[in-house]
Scaffold this motif. Structure first.
Motif, short mmCIF file in Angstrom:
data_model
loop_
_atom_site.label_atom_id
_atom_site.label_comp_id
_atom_site.label_asym_id
_atom_site.label_seq_id
_atom_site.Cartn_x
_atom_site.Cartn_y
_atom_site.Cartn_z
N PRO A 1 0.81 -1.21 0.00
CA PRO A 1 0.00 0.00 0.00
C PRO A 1 0.85 1.28 0.00
O PRO A 1 0.35 2.35 -0.32
N ARG B 1 -1.57 3.26 -6.52
CA ARG B 1 -2.76 4.01 -6.11
C ARG B 1 -3.66 4.33 -7.31
O ARG B 1 -3.20 4.81 -8.33
N ASP C 1 -15.56 -2.70 3.21
CA ASP C 1 -14.63 -3.48 4.03
C ASP C 1 -15.41 -4.28 5.07
O ASP C 1 -16.55 -3.94 5.40
N MET D 1 -13.41 1.47 3.39
CA MET D 1 -12.17 0.77 3.02
C MET D 1 -11.05 1.16 3.98
O MET D 1 -10.83 2.35 4.25
N GLY D 2 -10.37 0.15 4.50
CA GLY D 2 -9.29 0.39 5.45
C GLY D 2 -9.73 0.21 6.90
O GLY D 2 -8.89 0.05 7.79
N GLU D 3 -11.02 0.25 7.15
CA GLU D 3 -11.49 0.05 8.52
C GLU D 3 -11.52 -1.43 8.90
O GLU D 3 -11.65 -1.77 10.08
N ARG E 1 -6.52 -3.84 -2.00
CA ARG E 1 -5.67 -3.57 -3.17
C ARG E 1 -5.29 -4.88 -3.86
O ARG E 1 -5.26 -4.96 -5.09
N ALA F 1 -9.81 7.16 1.65
CA ALA F 1 -9.67 5.72 1.87
C ALA F 1 -9.44 4.98 0.55
O ALA F 1 -8.67 4.00 0.50
N ARG G 1 -5.84 5.40 -0.51
CA ARG G 1 -4.91 4.83 0.45
C ARG G 1 -4.96 3.29 0.48
O ARG G 1 -3.93 2.64 0.66
N HIS G 2 -6.15 2.73 0.33
CA HIS G 2 -6.31 1.29 0.59
C HIS G 2 -6.70 0.45 -0.62
O HIS G 2 -6.70 -0.78 -0.52
N CYS G 3 -7.08 1.09 -1.73
CA CYS G 3 -7.64 0.29 -2.84
C CYS G 3 -6.69 0.23 -4.04
O CYS G 3 -5.67 0.86 -4.07
#
Lengths: 300, 300
Positions: free
Chosen positions: B23, B29, B233, B248-250, B256, B295, B298-300
């Motif tokens: 990530p 990204r 998520d 996403m990310g939680e 990703r 999010a 950052r996370h996908c």
């Protein structure tokens, strides 16, 4: 397009027809002495009370949760149960092999070794394993750790004379309880481990939704892995992911159909009722036991 | 025993290594113009506000839920979205083919035909299908009805120029929302239906737990069925089965990694964020949109 020729779902449906149960057929009803209860199901009773009440009700066996043994000699509890006429089906539960650190995985192994000793003292032939999953690492890494953990325990399992039972858990527990979520995965793991000291725990709550369940039950039985069979029900309105299981008949699982599939696959063991339910736990456990007896014969 | 040779989980792990995402790699990204939102995600905004705010934020597209069209002309809403620079990704949702009665199944077909017309007026190339399941009948029967329902709609789908997207739902929805619970099942259904007017909606929330996901994503893409990709998520502490998805990310889904697998399988469409969350819905939707943008990158 020839749906009738090509649909896997429809093929499965046809092959199941012979096993589809008619609940009104008295011939299909199981005897009460095929029934086994998990102590967690009547968790407000201490283990001595559970033994006495289960035996009084005519049950065939008892599966003891480790919490219920606290401060007691497993050997004495095992003796008590056998004297009451109950079969010691399993000890619940070991497993939880996945961990982010080597120390965490070692702690899990140590705990499983204690559980194997407890099961041996108790006289229970099976230790039920909840495979585990570690948030923060990929599921396939957890799967590898589960396989390694079980492999590491095989010598102790053999020395104790206690089989290890891999219980695949419902996919809604994949995040932190089990990276093994289908019977196919558990069967594949048994095939890879290739030891008579490993088997599978088939729990209807975890597996009922799977289109591959009939085929994998048959494979499991044929391969000699089918070690235990757990009953409860899936409620249409499930309010909690952990403690809102249904009593048999309250939900939508085709219980008798799956029970007949398991038996057609060669399973001859007891039928274990394992219900986590805040709703039922708030009732008097004697009434709950009575409801279980009726539901078992009516729906299983 | 030769675990390293025989473990399917470990084989899968190795084959995934090339796709495992870092990530912190900025190269991986996604651009904001690859992002699409479902109107349900910001459900307190009416569809006109959603169009304007999504466009303002630089999103690439919008997926419209039928509720959001109530009292409006789909054609005008479609025009509004295109003029704002948004791609109409899908209309959500049709399906729910399983029913105990012939009348119920016919009502579902009629409703799906209306949805296909709405999608065509809107200019959306895809109608997302929640397959359905009818409590009170076996899952394999529901599966047969789903296959028959989709097959019956194919002529209208072609006439409307709108593809039907089968969305396999998480097994925890098997009781009453979907008897199709894995990507393998959805792929098998596509293979049986054998029509370019049917595809699959891959939603990480429903499918992330499945050990077969990487292989079935590859199969889905290779076969030309991969029609849409949904993001959210899975929260470790999920309090509600329906409306407690994570941003996403939680949660714990390797977002990703799955996104890269989907793209490696040939998917070039938008990434749709579909979050049902009482917790987030209680927030200001503008703040939620901002959190989604951050999010996503950052996370996908």
């Amino acid at each position: 397009m020839h749906l009738s020729e090509k649909m896997p779902a429809q093929d499965a449906s046809e092959s199941l027809n012979h096993a589809r149960a008619d609940p009104s057929m008295p011939d299909n009803r199981p005897e009460i002495n095929r029934l086994c209860l998990h102590t967690i199901t009547t968790r407000s009773w201490d283990v001595e009370t559970a033994v006495s009440r289960y035996a009084q009700a005519g049950l065939g066996g008892i599966t003891i949760w480790r919490e219920a043994l606290e401060g007691r000699s497993p050997a004495k509890i095992g003796q008590l149960a056998r004297q009451a006429g109950l079969q010691l089906t399993s000890l619940c539960r070991g497993g939880f092999f996945a961990a982010l650190t080597q120390a965490g995985r070692q702690a899990a192994l140590d705990d499983n070794r204690r559980a194997l000793e407890q099961a041996a003292e108790l006289g229970a032939p099976l230790l039920v394993l909840v495979p585990g999953a570690a948030p923060g690492q990929p599921l396939d890494k957890s799967r590898g750790q589960i396989a390694e953990g079980i492999a590491a325990l095989l010598p102790e399992a053999q020395a104790c004379g206690v089989r290890l039972g891999i219980e695949p858990l419902h996919p809604m527990y994949a995040a932190d309880r089990s990276a093994i979520n289908t019977l196919r995965q558990a069967n594949d793991l048994c095939a890879a481990l290739d030891s008579s000291w490993v088997g599978v725990v088939v729990d209807v709550y975890h597996l009922w939704w799977d289109a591959e369940l009939p085929a994998e039950i048959a494979r499991c039985g044929k391969s000699g892995w089918l070690a235990a069979f757990h009953l409860s029900d899936w409620l249409l309105e499930t309010h909690d992911l952990l403690n809102d299981r249904g009593l048999m008949g309250e939900g939508c699982i085709p219980l008798r159909e799956i029970r007949l599939q398991v038996e057609a696959a060669g399973f001859g063991g007891l039928h274990e009722v394992e219900i986590f339910s805040e709703r039922w736990w708030a009732q008097d456990p004697g009434k709950f036991l009575q409801a279980i007896l009726e539901a078992y014969q009516r729906h299983c």
